[in-house]
Design an enzyme around this catalytic site. Structure first.
Site, mmCIF file in Angstrom:
data_model
loop_
_atom_site.group_PDB
_atom_site.id
_atom_site.type_symbol
_atom_site.label_atom_id
_atom_site.label_comp_id
_atom_site.label_asym_id
_atom_site.label_seq_id
_atom_site.Cartn_x
_atom_site.Cartn_y
_atom_site.Cartn_z
ATOM 1 N N LYS A 22 -5.789 0.040 -10.042
ATOM 2 C CA LYS A 22 -5.728 0.032 -8.570
ATOM 3 C C LYS A 22 -5.224 1.385 -8.057
ATOM 4 O O LYS A 22 -5.831 1.994 -7.170
ATOM 5 C CB LYS A 22 -4.770 -1.083 -8.105
ATOM 6 C CG LYS A 22 -4.287 -0.939 -6.679
ATOM 7 C CD LYS A 22 -3.395 -2.081 -6.251
ATOM 8 C CE LYS A 22 -1.922 -1.895 -6.549
ATOM 9 N NZ LYS A 22 -1.198 -0.963 -5.655
ATOM 10 N N ASN A 23 -4.118 1.845 -8.615
ATOM 11 C CA ASN A 23 -3.494 3.054 -8.063
ATOM 12 C C ASN A 23 -4.228 4.338 -8.439
ATOM 13 O O ASN A 23 -3.924 5.408 -7.904
ATOM 14 C CB ASN A 23 -2.017 3.129 -8.476
ATOM 15 C CG ASN A 23 -1.201 2.078 -7.754
ATOM 16 O OD1 ASN A 23 -1.691 1.433 -6.818
ATOM 17 N ND2 ASN A 23 0.037 1.873 -8.170
ATOM 18 N N CYS A 115 8.517 -1.721 4.210
ATOM 19 C CA CYS A 115 7.827 -2.764 3.460
ATOM 20 C C CYS A 115 8.825 -3.461 2.557
ATOM 21 O O CYS A 115 9.979 -3.063 2.488
ATOM 22 C CB CYS A 115 6.629 -2.215 2.693
ATOM 23 S SG CYS A 115 7.016 -1.545 1.112
ATOM 24 N N ARG A 120 10.133 3.520 2.382
ATOM 25 C CA ARG A 120 8.899 4.234 2.038
ATOM 26 C C ARG A 120 8.343 5.121 3.160
ATOM 27 O O ARG A 120 7.222 4.904 3.639
ATOM 28 C CB ARG A 120 7.841 3.247 1.561
ATOM 29 C CG ARG A 120 8.308 2.444 0.365
ATOM 30 C CD ARG A 120 7.270 1.529 -0.150
ATOM 31 N NE ARG A 120 6.224 2.215 -0.906
ATOM 32 C CZ ARG A 120 5.146 1.607 -1.386
ATOM 33 N NH1 ARG A 120 4.966 0.335 -1.160
ATOM 34 N NH2 ARG A 120 4.270 2.279 -2.075
ATOM 35 N N ASP A 303 6.968 0.023 -11.361
ATOM 36 C CA ASP A 303 5.982 -1.054 -11.222
ATOM 37 C C ASP A 303 6.038 -2.063 -12.368
ATOM 38 O O ASP A 303 5.319 -3.060 -12.345
ATOM 39 C CB ASP A 303 4.560 -0.464 -11.109
ATOM 40 C CG ASP A 303 4.343 0.218 -9.766
ATOM 41 O OD1 ASP A 303 5.158 0.004 -8.851
ATOM 42 O OD2 ASP A 303 3.354 0.973 -9.640
ATOM 43 N N ARG A 395 -3.596 -8.538 -4.425
ATOM 44 C CA ARG A 395 -3.708 -7.117 -4.075
ATOM 45 C C ARG A 395 -3.871 -6.268 -5.330
ATOM 46 O O ARG A 395 -4.458 -5.199 -5.264
ATOM 47 C CB ARG A 395 -2.449 -6.653 -3.332
ATOM 48 C CG ARG A 395 -2.305 -7.239 -1.956
ATOM 49 C CD ARG A 395 -1.109 -6.637 -1.268
ATOM 50 N NE ARG A 395 -1.062 -5.214 -1.525
ATOM 51 C CZ ARG A 395 0.032 -4.486 -1.603
ATOM 52 N NH1 ARG A 395 1.202 -5.037 -1.404
ATOM 53 N NH2 ARG A 395 -0.015 -3.197 -1.843
HETATM 54 N N1 EPU Z 1 9.443 8.971 -0.538
HETATM 55 C C1 EPU Z 1 10.026 9.571 0.557
HETATM 56 N N2 EPU Z 1 9.225 10.303 1.401
HETATM 57 C C2 EPU Z 1 7.891 10.442 1.188
HETATM 58 C C3 EPU Z 1 7.296 9.835 0.070
HETATM 59 C C4 EPU Z 1 8.104 9.104 -0.773
HETATM 60 O O1 EPU Z 1 11.227 9.462 0.775
HETATM 61 O O2 EPU Z 1 7.233 11.126 2.006
HETATM 62 C C5 EPU Z 1 10.277 8.185 -1.450
HETATM 63 C C6 EPU Z 1 9.901 6.709 -1.448
HETATM 64 O O3 EPU Z 1 10.505 6.006 -0.379
HETATM 65 C C7 EPU Z 1 10.370 6.255 -2.813
HETATM 66 C C8 EPU Z 1 10.107 7.492 -3.673
HETATM 67 O O4 EPU Z 1 10.005 8.593 -2.772
HETATM 68 O O5 EPU Z 1 11.742 5.990 -2.769
HETATM 69 C C9 EPU Z 1 8.853 7.453 -4.509
HETATM 70 O O6 EPU Z 1 7.775 6.982 -3.732
HETATM 71 P P1 EPU Z 1 6.272 7.430 -3.987
HETATM 72 O O7 EPU Z 1 5.820 8.246 -2.846
HETATM 73 O O8 EPU Z 1 6.115 7.990 -5.361
HETATM 74 O O9 EPU Z 1 5.523 6.021 -3.926
HETATM 75 P P2 EPU Z 1 4.070 5.793 -3.381
HETATM 76 O O10 EPU Z 1 3.263 6.985 -3.670
HETATM 77 O O11 EPU Z 1 4.118 5.267 -2.007
HETATM 78 C C10 EPU Z 1 3.023 4.859 -5.582
HETATM 79 C C11 EPU Z 1 2.343 3.598 -6.012
HETATM 80 C C12 EPU Z 1 3.377 2.482 -6.073
HETATM 81 C C13 EPU Z 1 4.451 2.886 -7.087
HETATM 82 C C14 EPU Z 1 5.062 4.237 -6.682
HETATM 83 C C15 EPU Z 1 6.069 4.770 -7.679
HETATM 84 C C16 EPU Z 1 0.100 3.871 -5.192
HETATM 85 C C17 EPU Z 1 -0.953 3.473 -4.230
HETATM 86 N N3 EPU Z 1 1.293 3.276 -5.070
HETATM 87 O O12 EPU Z 1 3.578 4.604 -4.306
HETATM 88 O O13 EPU Z 1 2.705 1.323 -6.540
HETATM 89 O O14 EPU Z 1 5.449 1.909 -7.131
HETATM 90 O O15 EPU Z 1 4.028 5.219 -6.533
HETATM 91 O O16 EPU Z 1 5.498 4.907 -8.927
HETATM 92 O O17 EPU Z 1 -0.134 4.686 -6.057
HETATM 93 C C18 EPU Z 1 2.364 -0.987 -6.814
HETATM 94 O O18 EPU Z 1 1.279 -0.746 -7.351
HETATM 95 O O19 EPU Z 1 2.898 -2.137 -6.846
HETATM 96 C C19 EPU Z 1 3.084 0.066 -6.106
HETATM 97 C C20 EPU Z 1 4.024 -0.181 -5.196
#
Ligand code: EPU
Length: 416
Positions: A22-23, A115, A120, A303, A395
């Protein structure tokens, strides 16, 4: 609304085919916006989040068709917006921001709200785009971004962000000059995206390391690729075998994407043997309690934290599980407790005292991975568990009840 009814206590036996990730698929679909024409993605999983991303691209003017493979034609994009209705159901919609801004010079994307697993924010995505020359305003809950042409920049992420790295890497492909991303995410999904961008003509070096360098080009051309296997789905089935004391062979997976998970599960007493694209897993004696800390790749993934906690809840001893990525990713704790787990929370650490056996109970799914942990708990529990709100599970896990039934689980989807 559907619910899952699980009669626990059956050791799982047989083979499971792991689906596309998915990701990895979500950013690939978003990347199709970077190049006009027909893109083709094989092994795209059939999941609710993927359908949401498809709906978003269709809204923007893409023509999609998904039979054997997912075909996306992006020659007629005419709306440069990701509306609230779609972003609120799936935060990854924000992945269209970088590509839209890079190719069309404008984008209007709803700000995702909070969320279930944490705040996030997307501040790091926005700050990086500003460094690349974008003008960004917030307007009635929307990010409105403009740039006649983005330019390269040296960007150091304050925190490792997966979709942040993906968004900016995509934007940088069409920017003028060189962009260097420091403290970049190293997840396999980032590397898979870079591979597709390179296949389209992008100049990218260093994906999979903390420093990615992108030399912008004038134009990219659409092509095709195969979505990598879902490492989190695979990890979840490894735990399913372990928690039920069964024996599974997982096919079509990438053991090299699961090293930290395999290491932890081996420490916990599972016998795991990876060969080529298969992993065999079985459990002899009782699970041992071991500690785990979530960290960005290549360390133990957030995850898999909830699923690992389900396993530790029947471990022999005490396990400390620390969540270092999301501040609120412990929603499964209360539900696992309803099934008899002995778990206490101490800030960002869960103290899990293993019990001999969980017992079936009515529980509620709260987010994707939390739901998976409840299914795992239910498979091992004595008696019947009813899991409601399983739309979260849909999802991210393709045909979960079909795959589990095929290896002996007593699991059924019923309408509530
Ligand atoms: N963060 C910030 N500011 C930002 C971006 C991130 O503070 O602009 C913080 C987040 O709040 C979090 C940390 O940085 O505390 C890491 O977040 P990240 O941005 O890496 O998460 P994401 O990109 O939103 C993806 C996956 C998630 C997975 C995380 C961590 C996708 C679509 N989603 O989310 O997947 O948990 O990386 O590995 O790739 C899932 O599949 O269940 C899922 C939640």
């Amino acid at each position: 609304m559907d619910k899952l009814v699980v009669e626990g206590g059956v050791p799982l036996e047989g083979e499971v085919r792991i689906s596309g990730s998915k990701n990895a698929a979500l950013p690939l679909i978003a990347s199709s916006l970077l190049a006009s024409g027909r893109h083709c993605f094989f092994n795209t999983p059939r999941l609710r989040d993927i359908r949401t991303m498809q709906t978003l691209l269709r809204y923007m003017g893409a023509v999609l068709n998904s039979e054997e493979a997912l075909h996306i034609d992006t020659s007629r994009i005419h709306r440069f917006e990701a509306p609230y209705q779609l972003v609120k159901t799936m935060r990854a919609s924000v992945l269209v921001l970088g590509p839209m801004l890079a190719r069309f010079g404008r984008a209007r994307v709803s700000l995702p709200g909070g969320c279930a697993i944490g705040a996030r924010p997307i501040n790091l995505h926005l700050k990086a785009l500003e460094q690349m020359g974008a003008e960004i305003k917030l307007d009635h809950g929307y990010v409105v971004a403009r740039a006649s042409r983005l330019h390269g920049a040296s960007i150091t992420f304050d925190q490792v962000t997966v979709t942040g790295t993906e968004n900016i890497m995509m934007a940088a492909c069409l920017a003028e000059g060189v962009t260097v991303l420091k403290n970049a995410a190293r997840e396999p999904e980032v590397v898979a995206l870079a591979d597709y961008l390179i296949a389209m003509g992008a100049r990218i070096a260093g994906a999979g390391t903390p420093e990615i360098t992108i030399l912008g080009v004038e134009e990219l051309s659409p092509t095709s690729c195969t979505v990598i296997p879902d490492r989190i789905e695979a990890g979840t089935y490894l735990v399913a075998a372990g928690i039920t004391g069964g024996h599974l062979k997982l096919n079509a997976c990438r053991p090299d994407h699961l090293e930290a998970v395999i290491q932890k599960l081996t420490e916990a007493g599972l016998a795991i043997n990876a060969e080529g694209d298969t992993i065999e897993v079985s459990r002899g004696s009782r699970i041992c309690s071991v500690n785990a800390k979530t960290q960005p790749f290549p360390a133990f993934p957030t995850d898999m934290q909830a699923q690992f906690m389900a396993l530790m809840s029947v471990g022999h001893g005490v396990s400390l599980i620390s969540e270092n990525i999301f501040e609120n990713r412990f929603m499964h704790v209360l539900e696992l407790r309803r099934m008899g787990a002995d778990i206490e929370l101490d800030g960002r650490t869960a103290v899990v005292r293993g019990v001999k056996r969980l017992s079936g109970a009515p529980v509620m799914a709260t987010d994707l991975r939390a739901s998976a942990s409840l299914v795992l708990g239910a498979l091992a529990a004595k008696g019947k568990t009813e899991i409601s709100r399983i739309y979260h599970l849909d999802r991210g896990y393709e045909s979960i009840e079909t795959k589990l039934s095929a290896v002996g689980a007593k699991i059924e989807r019923v309408k509530e």
